[in-house]
Design a protein around this motif. Structure first.
Motif, short mmCIF file in Angstrom:
data_model
loop_
_atom_site.label_atom_id
_atom_site.label_comp_id
_atom_site.label_asym_id
_atom_site.label_seq_id
_atom_site.Cartn_x
_atom_site.Cartn_y
_atom_site.Cartn_z
N MET A 48 0.83 -1.20 0.00
CA MET A 48 0.00 0.00 0.00
C MET A 48 0.87 1.25 0.00
SD MET A 48 -1.62 2.71 1.88
CE MET A 48 -0.83 2.40 3.41
N LEU A 49 1.94 1.25 0.79
CA LEU A 49 2.82 2.41 0.87
C LEU A 49 3.55 2.67 -0.44
CD1 LEU A 49 4.27 1.95 4.46
CD2 LEU A 49 2.56 3.62 3.71
N GLU A 50 3.73 1.62 -1.26
CA GLU A 50 4.39 1.78 -2.56
C GLU A 50 3.44 2.33 -3.62
OE1 GLU A 50 5.93 -2.10 -3.38
OE2 GLU A 50 7.78 -1.72 -2.31
N GLN A 51 2.15 2.27 -3.38
CA GLN A 51 1.16 2.74 -4.36
C GLN A 51 0.85 4.20 -4.07
OE1 GLN A 51 -2.20 0.16 -4.06
NE2 GLN A 51 -1.05 -1.64 -4.69
N ASP A 52 1.33 5.06 -4.92
CA ASP A 52 1.16 6.50 -4.75
C ASP A 52 -0.31 6.89 -4.55
OD1 ASP A 52 2.45 9.12 -4.70
OD2 ASP A 52 1.31 9.48 -6.55
N GLN A 53 -1.20 6.29 -5.32
CA GLN A 53 -2.62 6.63 -5.24
C GLN A 53 -3.20 6.27 -3.88
OE1 GLN A 53 -3.16 8.56 -7.68
NE2 GLN A 53 -5.32 8.77 -7.32
N SER A 54 -2.81 5.12 -3.32
CA SER A 54 -3.31 4.71 -2.00
C SER A 54 -2.81 5.65 -0.91
CB SER A 54 -2.87 3.28 -1.68
OG SER A 54 -3.49 2.37 -2.54
N VAL A 55 -1.55 6.03 -1.00
CA VAL A 55 -0.98 6.94 -0.01
C VAL A 55 -1.67 8.31 -0.10
CG1 VAL A 55 1.11 8.13 0.75
CG2 VAL A 55 1.21 5.73 0.09
N ARG A 56 -1.86 8.80 -1.31
CA ARG A 56 -2.57 10.09 -1.48
C ARG A 56 -4.00 10.00 -0.95
NH1 ARG A 56 0.27 13.76 -4.14
NH2 ARG A 56 1.97 13.05 -5.45
N GLY A 57 -4.66 8.86 -1.17
CA GLY A 57 -6.01 8.66 -0.64
C GLY A 57 -6.02 8.72 0.87
N LEU A 58 -5.04 8.09 1.48
CA LEU A 58 -4.92 8.11 2.93
C LEU A 58 -4.70 9.54 3.41
CD1 LEU A 58 -4.62 6.54 5.62
CD2 LEU A 58 -2.18 6.37 5.13
N ILE A 59 -3.78 10.24 2.80
CA ILE A 59 -3.46 11.62 3.19
C ILE A 59 -4.68 12.53 3.03
CG2 ILE A 59 -2.11 13.66 2.54
CD1 ILE A 59 0.18 11.66 1.86
N ASN A 60 -5.40 12.36 1.94
CA ASN A 60 -6.50 13.26 1.64
C ASN A 60 -7.79 12.93 2.38
OD1 ASN A 60 -5.00 14.88 -0.11
ND2 ASN A 60 -5.37 13.49 -1.81
N ASN A 61 -7.93 11.72 2.92
CA ASN A 61 -9.19 11.33 3.54
C ASN A 61 -9.15 11.18 5.05
OD1 ASN A 61 -10.63 11.20 1.09
ND2 ASN A 61 -9.73 9.22 0.66
#
Length: 109
Positions: A48-61
């Motif tokens: 999950m940490l390697e997937q930029d989109q997942s990390v951005r989703g975590l940061i933004n939500n």
């Protein structure tokens, strides 16, 4: 001082351009926690940490609209880190929101 150096670094990072950037570090420390000795859990979190989109989703939500926040387990909305907790804060430079800092760790028992 270390604090003034950190502020100078953050200021230069923010002023370089307005594009959102994600910086991460310390992921190897996850393996120091007993719950991450389970390789399937560790792989899911690291993946999950390697997937930029997942990390951005975590940061933004997670903790949206709050200056400080704690999300435990399923509250993050990401099944890969359901056994984790996220603690974070919004930081400002010159009175303007400049970013978010988050720490991912084990979920309390």
């Amino acid at each position: 001082s270390v604090m003034s150096e950190a502020i100078a670094l953050l200021t230069s990072m923010v002023s370089q351009d307005s594009e959102e950037k994600v910086y991460s570090g310390g992921t190897s420390h996850l393996f120091e926690q007993p719950e991450f000795r389970d390789m399937d859990k560790a792989k899911a979190v690291l993946g999950m940490l390697e997937q930029d989109q997942s990390v951005r989703g975590l940061i933004n939500n997670v903790g949206l609209g709050e200056s400080m926040f704690v999300s435990i387990g399923g509250e993050t909305g990401l099944p890969q880190i359901q056994d984790c907790s996220v603690v974070g804060t919004v930081f400002s430079i010159g009175g303007q929101p400049a970013g978010r800092m988050m720490t991912l760790g084990s979920r309390p028992s």
